[in-house]
Design an enzyme around this catalytic site. Sequence first.
Site, mmCIF file in Angstrom:
data_model
loop_
_atom_site.group_PDB
_atom_site.id
_atom_site.type_symbol
_atom_site.label_atom_id
_atom_site.label_comp_id
_atom_site.label_asym_id
_atom_site.label_seq_id
_atom_site.Cartn_x
_atom_site.Cartn_y
_atom_site.Cartn_z
ATOM 1 N N ARG A 77 0.838 -1.203 0.000
ATOM 2 C CA ARG A 77 0.000 0.000 0.000
ATOM 3 C C ARG A 77 0.873 1.253 0.000
ATOM 4 N NH1 ARG A 77 0.920 2.360 4.656
ATOM 5 N NH2 ARG A 77 1.208 1.136 6.561
ATOM 6 N N VAL A 135 4.298 4.007 8.021
ATOM 7 C CA VAL A 135 3.970 3.019 9.036
ATOM 8 C C VAL A 135 2.652 3.381 9.733
ATOM 9 C CG1 VAL A 135 5.345 4.219 10.801
ATOM 10 C CG2 VAL A 135 4.819 1.786 11.091
ATOM 11 N N THR A 136 1.854 2.390 10.038
ATOM 12 C CA THR A 136 0.642 2.631 10.811
ATOM 13 C C THR A 136 0.344 1.425 11.684
ATOM 14 O OG1 THR A 136 -1.593 3.548 10.734
ATOM 15 C CG2 THR A 136 -1.108 1.751 9.207
ATOM 16 N N HIS A 164 -2.811 -1.097 13.345
ATOM 17 C CA HIS A 164 -4.188 -1.572 13.346
ATOM 18 C C HIS A 164 -4.408 -2.401 14.604
ATOM 19 C CE1 HIS A 164 -4.443 -0.291 9.243
ATOM 20 N NE2 HIS A 164 -3.641 -1.229 8.786
ATOM 21 N N ALA A 191 -6.489 6.923 8.865
ATOM 22 C CA ALA A 191 -5.351 6.778 7.951
ATOM 23 C C ALA A 191 -5.830 6.105 6.665
ATOM 24 C CB ALA A 191 -4.254 5.947 8.607
ATOM 25 N N ILE A 192 -5.238 6.502 5.549
ATOM 26 C CA ILE A 192 -5.609 5.948 4.250
ATOM 27 C C ILE A 192 -4.347 5.587 3.474
ATOM 28 C CG2 ILE A 192 -6.756 6.397 2.033
ATOM 29 C CD1 ILE A 192 -8.576 8.374 3.527
ATOM 30 N N PHE A 222 -8.504 2.026 4.217
ATOM 31 C CA PHE A 222 -8.524 3.011 5.298
ATOM 32 C C PHE A 222 -8.626 2.338 6.658
ATOM 33 C CE2 PHE A 222 -12.990 2.315 4.244
ATOM 34 C CZ PHE A 222 -13.587 2.210 5.493
ATOM 35 N N CYS A 236 2.262 7.190 10.402
ATOM 36 C CA CYS A 236 2.326 7.710 9.032
ATOM 37 C C CYS A 236 3.592 8.520 8.777
ATOM 38 C CB CYS A 236 1.082 8.547 8.704
ATOM 39 S SG CYS A 236 -0.457 7.631 8.902
#
EC number: 2.3.1.181
Length: 219
Positions: free
Chosen positions: A75, A79-80, A82, A139-140, A153, A170
Amino acid sequence: MEFLVEDLALIPYGEAWAYQKEVHRQVVEGKRPPTLLLLEHPRVITLGRKATGENLLFPESWYREQGFALYWVERGGDVTYHGPGQLVGYPIFPVGREVRRFLRQIEEAIVRVAAAYGIAAYPTPGYAGVWVGEEKLCAIGVAVKEGVSFHGFALNVNTDLNDFTVIVPCGLRGKGVTSLEKLLLRKVPMEEAKGQVVAAFAQVFGLEPRLGRRDAAQV
């Protein structure tokens, strides 16, 4: 036209990633309509195409020792995080070359979800995402292959925001994260949030939602 909505509930990241790819193949081949997957993940850190690892605050081994899964994926973005209480959506839609427009449509849908709760949210030109003040609500990050999108997202509904403190979300230093729970000072039922997302996607994309069911044999 319609889009299919599949609720995968709480599902490990790797399993959902594999299922995305199967659904993506079917959409590319015209064997299913545009599909929105809605789900939650157990605690996981993902790094997108822009990531170098510098926005991880600890070695990769540390995250795994602390119970986070960790994946490098295709993607967009950096960095994110979940985790439970976060509504993740993977819109697997034909977009052709209109990727920027597609990102703006996702942002508009999330802005409408926030507005349904009386929250004034906004996108930020230059990079994808939806904000309230100086804190990111959603975040997307998407990928597009053969003209069809995947990934998507992550809307913080009742997310444990402390889990974001182990990364630079992010890659944006000096910015915060927020959630519907934090903004409303109450828990938001996840099924309610899902309904708001489906309604917003239907409005923004001009498609009729139809509930579908995952075929476990496809994974």
